[in-house]
Design a protein around this motif. Structure first.
Motif, PDB file in Angstrom:
ATOM      1  N   PHE A  61     -16.377 -11.432   0.708  1.00 57.90           N
ATOM      2  CA  PHE A  61     -15.900 -10.234   1.405  1.00 57.90           C
ATOM      3  C   PHE A  61     -14.447 -10.389   1.842  1.00 57.90           C
ATOM      4  CE2 PHE A  61     -20.463 -10.153   1.812  1.00 57.90           C
ATOM      5  CZ  PHE A  61     -20.798  -8.811   1.721  1.00 57.90           C
ATOM      6  N   SER A  62     -13.893 -11.589   1.697  1.00 58.13           N
ATOM      7  CA  SER A  62     -12.588 -11.908   2.287  1.00 58.13           C
ATOM      8  C   SER A  62     -11.445 -11.087   1.727  1.00 58.13           C
ATOM      9  CB  SER A  62     -12.279 -13.394   2.086  1.00 58.13           C
ATOM     10  OG  SER A  62     -13.173 -14.199   2.812  1.00 58.13           O
ATOM     11  N   LYS A  63     -11.291 -11.078   0.415  1.00 59.32           N
ATOM     12  CA  LYS A  63     -10.086 -10.521  -0.195  1.00 59.32           C
ATOM     13  C   LYS A  63     -10.083  -8.994  -0.253  1.00 59.32           C
ATOM     14  CE  LYS A  63      -8.973 -14.831  -0.934  1.00 59.32           C
ATOM     15  NZ  LYS A  63      -7.965 -15.556  -0.174  1.00 59.32           N
ATOM     16  N   PRO A  64     -11.126  -8.352  -0.787  1.00 55.70           N
ATOM     17  CA  PRO A  64     -11.042  -6.884  -0.916  1.00 55.70           C
ATOM     18  C   PRO A  64     -11.130  -6.130   0.397  1.00 55.70           C
ATOM     19  CG  PRO A  64     -13.190  -7.643  -1.632  1.00 55.70           C
ATOM     20  CD  PRO A  64     -12.356  -8.875  -1.395  1.00 55.70           C
ATOM     21  N   TYR A  65     -11.735  -6.740   1.414  1.00 55.75           N
ATOM     22  CA  TYR A  65     -11.952  -6.040   2.681  1.00 55.75           C
ATOM     23  C   TYR A  65     -11.172  -6.666   3.838  1.00 55.75           C
ATOM     24  CZ  TYR A  65     -15.852  -4.657  -0.280  1.00 55.75           C
ATOM     25  OH  TYR A  65     -16.622  -4.217  -1.336  1.00 55.75           O
ATOM     26  N   ALA A  66     -10.218  -7.557   3.519  1.00 60.03           N
ATOM     27  CA  ALA A  66      -9.401  -8.215   4.544  1.00 60.03           C
ATOM     28  C   ALA A  66     -10.270  -8.866   5.615  1.00 60.03           C
ATOM     29  CB  ALA A  66      -8.421  -7.227   5.169  1.00 60.03           C
ATOM     30  N   MET A  67     -11.247  -9.666   5.172  1.00 57.52           N
ATOM     31  CA  MET A  67     -12.207 -10.302   6.074  1.00 57.52           C
ATOM     32  C   MET A  67     -12.171 -11.823   5.946  1.00 57.52           C
ATOM     33  SD  MET A  67     -15.455  -7.689   5.523  1.00 57.52           S
ATOM     34  CE  MET A  67     -16.567  -8.594   6.621  1.00 57.52           C
ATOM     35  N   THR A  68     -10.993 -12.396   5.751  1.00 55.77           N
ATOM     36  CA  THR A  68     -10.918 -13.833   5.500  1.00 55.77           C
ATOM     37  C   THR A  68     -11.521 -14.676   6.617  1.00 55.77           C
ATOM     38  OG1 THR A  68      -8.658 -13.790   6.356  1.00 55.77           O
ATOM     39  CG2 THR A  68      -8.920 -13.701   3.970  1.00 55.77           C
ATOM     40  N   GLY A  69     -11.318 -14.274   7.862  1.00 55.59           N
ATOM     41  CA  GLY A  69     -11.813 -15.054   8.988  1.00 55.59           C
ATOM     42  C   GLY A  69     -13.292 -14.868   9.284  1.00 55.59           C
ATOM     43  N   TRP A  70     -13.921 -13.911   8.634  1.00 51.91           N
ATOM     44  CA  TRP A  70     -15.340 -13.656   8.874  1.00 51.91           C
ATOM     45  C   TRP A  70     -16.217 -14.687   8.167  1.00 51.91           C
ATOM     46  CZ3 TRP A  70     -17.290  -8.615  10.826  1.00 51.91           C
ATOM     47  CH2 TRP A  70     -16.266  -7.797  11.313  1.00 51.91           C
ATOM     48  N   ARG A  71     -15.698 -15.284   7.085  1.00 56.87           N
ATOM     49  CA  ARG A  71     -16.411 -16.284   6.284  1.00 56.87           C
ATOM     50  C   ARG A  71     -17.755 -15.748   5.790  1.00 56.87           C
ATOM     51  NH1 ARG A  71     -13.355 -17.357   4.184  1.00 56.87           N
ATOM     52  NH2 ARG A  71     -14.334 -19.161   3.233  1.00 56.87           N
TER      53      ARG A  71
END
Length: 385
Positions: free
Chosen positions: A230-240
């Motif tokens: 989910f990190s790259k397309p939804y700008a959720m890198t810190g959510w892991r």
């Protein structure tokens, strides 16, 4: 005391991406184009859903492989959007794509098993194989336009080959594997009974209509893994947050690897991830498309040989003509030009550097202006020799 450690950890390498990002932070005024970190905030509908989960006290243990509602939504998403049919029971919600890759590789490798990794490649694959006591076989694609040929692949296959890792769109080149490349992998994997691990984390960030994933081969579902994030397309890198879709015959065993590594992913993020799959990242992709065109135009105007990326948000220009290895080039560029890039050696290609265009327009312009001045400096040095 150190000699008492698991011997597999001794050969592990630090991430050069992180190291050069650290050097950039320690250099006053340095512009960093190193990390693959979207500069957008996580979209508000996704953040709001996580807030609702916290307000509703959804902070307790969940199923080890992830909330069933999320796994059900992932299976539907892959079927409806990509034509990849699977059951929710085949889905393991993981701590980012990193854990998904670890579970897949650790789950199938025995000591001495070989894994073919087309290079340039993200360093993570090799390090996981080492931890699993496997053996890496690098497939250099640079001489074939960053594509895979049947001849080059067959030259590396042995009776110890257990898996091939594919990353398309690719980090660091942005290249998308064409149908000829995918067919070469398909034929050999089928003939030799080899697992194929598809790291498709940049699939939602593709700039061509001619994209195909290896996962489209229905006849190899029993040996194909799909890794997503989910990190790259939804700008959720810190959510892991990510997921692994495994062949049905072995998913229960891999789920145990996941269970004993992390137990489960964070419960308040499960429904937020469902919301993410309902979110269309088209506006983010439009921005990346614009930045891609700008950076590509600037690099070519500087006379750099660079493949035109068809996905992700990276450029991988050649620095061969300057006569410097990539670490020296990038170190000097930080000190002398105030610009940080990632040296190509950490992707297995020492005559390239990686630049990332998931930064603001102003930061990209300033960074490329500094790159242009640095290249002029190097060219003047070479002329004076």
């Amino acid at each position: 005391m150190k000699e008492k450690l698991n011997s597999a950890v001794y050969g592990l390498k630090k991430s050069a991406i992180r190291e050069f990002s650290r050097l950039a932070k320690e250099t006053p005024g340095c512009v960093a184009l190193t990390l693959g970190e979207p500069d957008f905030d996580t979209p508000s509908p996704i953040r709001l859903e996580a807030e609702h989960s916290l307000e509703n006290h959804e902070t307790h243990y969940i199923e080890n492989s992830g909330l069933f509602l999320l796994r059900e939504r992932i299976a539907r998403f892959e079927k409806e959007k990509h034509g990849f049919g699977c059951e929710p029971e085949q889905v393991i919600v993981t701590s980012g794509a990193t854990e998904a890759l670890f579970v897949a590789l650790y789950g199938v490798l025995n000591p001495g098993d070989e894994v073919i990794i087309p290079t340039p490649a993200f360093v993570l694959y090799e390090e996981i194989v080492k931890l699993a006591r496997g053996v890496v076989r690098h497939l250099d694609t640079s001489k074939d336009g960053f594509q895979i040929t049947d001849k080059a692949l067959r030259a590396l296959v042995s009776d110890k080959t257990k898996a091939i890792v594919l990353n398309s769109p690719n980090n660091p080149t942005g290249t998308v594997l064409n149908e000829k490349s995918l067919k070469a992998v398909h034929d050999i994997a089928k003939e030799k009974d080899i697992f194929v691990i598809c790291d498709d984390v940049y699939r939602e960030l593709v700039y061509t209509d001619d994209y195909h994933s290896f996962c489209e081969f229905d006849d190899l579902r029993d040996r194909t893994f799909l890794v997503q994030s989910f990190s790259k397309p939804y700008a959720m890198t810190g959510w892991r947050m990510g997921y692994l879709i495994s062949p049905s015959e072995i998913v229960s065993s891999l789920a145990l690897v996941h269970q004993f590594v992390v137990v489960s992913t964070a419960s308040p993020f499960q429904k937020a991830a469902i919301t993410a799959l309902d979110f269309d990242p088209v506006e983010l992709k439009k921005t990346y498309t614009k930045r891609r065109s700008y950076m590509l135009g600037r690099l070519k105007s500087m006379g750099l040989d660079v493949p035109s990326p068809q996905g992700a948000f990276y450029m991988f220009p050649s620095i061969r003509r300057f006569g410097l290895d990539s670490a020296t080039f990038c170190t000097r560029m930080i000190k002398e030009a105030g610009l940080a890039a990632t040296p190509g050696f950490c992707f297995g290609s020492d005559d390239h550097i990686r630049l990332t265009y998931c930064y603001s327009d102003d930061q990209l312009k300033e960074g490329l202006d500094r790159l242009e001045k640095f290249l002029t400096l190097l060219e003047n040095e070479n002329r004076s020799k």
